[in-house]
Design a protein around this motif. Structure first.
Motif, PDB file in Angstrom:
ATOM      1  N   VAL A 265       0.821  -1.210   0.000  1.00 47.30           N
ATOM      2  CA  VAL A 265       0.000   0.000   0.000  1.00 47.30           C
ATOM      3  C   VAL A 265       0.854   1.258   0.000  1.00 47.30           C
ATOM      4  N   ALA A 266       1.935   1.252   0.778  1.00 44.64           N
ATOM      5  CA  ALA A 266       2.745   2.458   0.925  1.00 44.64           C
ATOM      6  C   ALA A 266       4.187   2.080   1.245  1.00 44.64           C
ATOM      7  N   TYR A 276       5.123   7.565   4.947  1.00 43.45           N
ATOM      8  CA  TYR A 276       4.982   6.590   3.873  1.00 43.45           C
ATOM      9  C   TYR A 276       4.186   7.187   2.705  1.00 43.45           C
ATOM     10  N   PHE A 278       1.820   6.633  -0.279  1.00 45.85           N
ATOM     11  CA  PHE A 278       0.991   5.519  -0.743  1.00 45.85           C
ATOM     12  C   PHE A 278       0.736   5.624  -2.237  1.00 45.85           C
ATOM     13  N   ASP A 279       0.547   4.462  -2.843  1.00 46.34           N
ATOM     14  CA  ASP A 279       0.414   4.352  -4.296  1.00 46.34           C
ATOM     15  C   ASP A 279      -0.994   4.772  -4.710  1.00 46.34           C
ATOM     16  N   ILE A 295      -9.288   1.870   3.370  1.00 48.01           N
ATOM     17  CA  ILE A 295      -8.545   1.659   2.132  1.00 48.01           C
ATOM     18  C   ILE A 295      -9.479   1.126   1.048  1.00 48.01           C
TER      19      ILE A 295
END
Length: 448
Positions: A265-266, A276, A278-279, A295
């Motif tokens: 996720v990140a 972080y 995240f994508d 999420i």
């Protein structure tokens, strides 16, 4: 292609998925960190598609049918959906399936069970392509090139002492896996020679596995070459664990956050530790009123997971990062942590064998407790109380065989007896917590 029998060959699927991922990296993932408008537009389009797919599921159809799901309204619609709890994923996973992906074409993974009973997650083939693209971006940010050599640490007692494998979707990496839980003096020379010849660019493992490797080094059982980076995953990093890993390896340490439900996720910013990125191309992240993460998958065509609450907490930062990347960030992550069992000889061993035995049983819940080395108590809540005596007798034998250097006792209890004061019912309450092992790894005396 998916209709051809060859497609179901795993090697072929991996090759195709990875090739698509390299193209996706070049055309999108390598560009969006510097182009916020492009990222916003692409993310909005994918969110719109994700909502449209969710209409075909039993769970989301009543919530989305008839609504305006255009790109202009997608953000608002997503924010108005009720939270998706883990109980739905465990008890009614079929209600989240879209029916858009043939069963033959699904890629299935299972959750770890750290915070609940494991469940199977269905993904479509894009999982490989998206993972490849996002991994290439992360590795590039960390100054690592494709074709890297990864020393993968494991503490799973079922694994062999050493093994080689490849990770095509992780920058075409070659992996040497070593088992730091089962190492003994007779293994040292062989493992040291393998590691020295392998010359790893990266050491990779869960925090506990990395800490256990540091303990093996301090014991003189292991001598690792200095890598270019240590990468951890899977559990929340507390300060003592970060400090122990930083002190034990003379190289940068980075961490990633992920879930089997979504993949990674990140990944930790190379310039802002504890933060972080995240994508956003593949996941949307928000928070509820208690700072728990919500999420949503933007890419999974097989199963719709929207506003899913895994139980981890954090703060989402939308403003630009000082490192210059456009992606939103998570900070203050709080979630899962693991522990190890201390056997009668004082050795630290993984809990996976215990979990595998207990997960097969007809139980509503279970919990393993350790209050002194070499002794374990398994508390079980049978689905049928009439089976309690038989389960107790059988599990004593099976758990003792799985953890042969421990005295194991099994006791049937009511389900409510497994809950802590906060209402949680963790599967393991152990002496060797991540924090305690971190202190032990840097030479502190720890009583267990």
């Amino acid at each position: 292609m998916s209709g051809h029998k060859w497609w179901h060959n795993q090697s072929l699927r991996t090759t195709i998925g990875v090739a698509e991922g390299w193209q996706l990296f070049q055309e999108l993932y390598d560009v969006t960190p510097r182009d916020r408008p492009l990222l916003d537009g692409f993310r909005r389009d994918r969110l719109t598609d994700s909502l449209a797919r969710a209409v075909s599921t039993d769970h989301f159809a009543p919530l989305l049918t008839g609504r305006d799901l255009s790109p202009d309204t997608a953000e608002t619609v997503l924010g108005e959906l009720p939270v998706l709890e883990k109980t739905t994923l465990r008890e009614a996973p079929e209600s989240l399936r879209t029916g858009l992906v043939d069963e033959w074409d699904e890629l299935r993974v299972r959750t770890s069970g750290t915070t609940g009973e494991p469940v199977a997650i269905a993904h479509d083939a894009s999982l490989l392509a998206e993972a490849t693209a996002s991994n290439l971006r992360m590795l590039s940010a960390y100054g690592l090139e494709p074709g890297l050599r990864v020393l993968r640490l494991t503490a799973d007692t079922r694994h062999s002492p050493t093994a080689f494998e490849t990770l095509p979707h992780f920058g075409a990496a070659t992996v040497l896996r070593i088992n730091v839980a089962t190492m003994g003096p007779s293994d040292t020379a062989f493992v040291d020679r393998l590691c020295a010849d392998f010359r790893p660019h990266m050491v990779w493992g869960q925090p506990l596995e990395v800490l256990l490797a540091l303990i093996r080094q301090r014991e003189g059982l292991l001598h690792l070459p200095t890598p270019r980076m240590v990468l951890t995953h899977g559990d929340t990093l507390d300060r003592s664990t970060r400090e122990a890993i930083s002190a034990g390896f003379d190289c940068p340490h980075r961490d990633v956050y992920g879930l089997q439900e979504f993949g990674r996720v990140a990944w930790e910013c190379p310039e802002q530790p504890g933060t972080y990125h995240f994508d956003e191309e593949r996941v949307d992240i928000g928070t509820d009123e208690h700072s728990q993460l919500l999420i949503s998958s933007l890419v999974n065509r097989a199963m719709s997971l929207l506003r899913y609450r895994p139980g981890d907490c954090g703060e989402v930062l939308r403003d630009g990062c000082p490192c210059g990347r456009a992606h939103a960030r998570i900070t203050g992550l709080e979630g899962r942590q693991r522990g190890l069992v201390v056997d009668a000889g004082g050795a630290l061993v993984g809990v996976k064998p215990l979990r595998l035995v207990l997960e097969r049983q007809p139980l509503d819940r279970w919990q393993v407790r350790q209050e002194e080395p070499g002794r374990l108590e398994a508390l079980i809540a049978p689905r049928d109380p009439r089976q309690a005596a038989d389960l107790e007798e059988r599990l004593v034998k099976e758990l003792s065989a799985a953890m042969h250097r421990c005295d194991v006792r099994v006791r049937a209890v009511a389900l409510e007896e497994l809950a802590t004061r906060t209402g949680k019912a963790p599967h393991f309450q152990l002496l060797a917590t991540q924090q305690a092992i971190g202190r032990h790894a840097v030479g502190e005396t720890v009583a267990w």
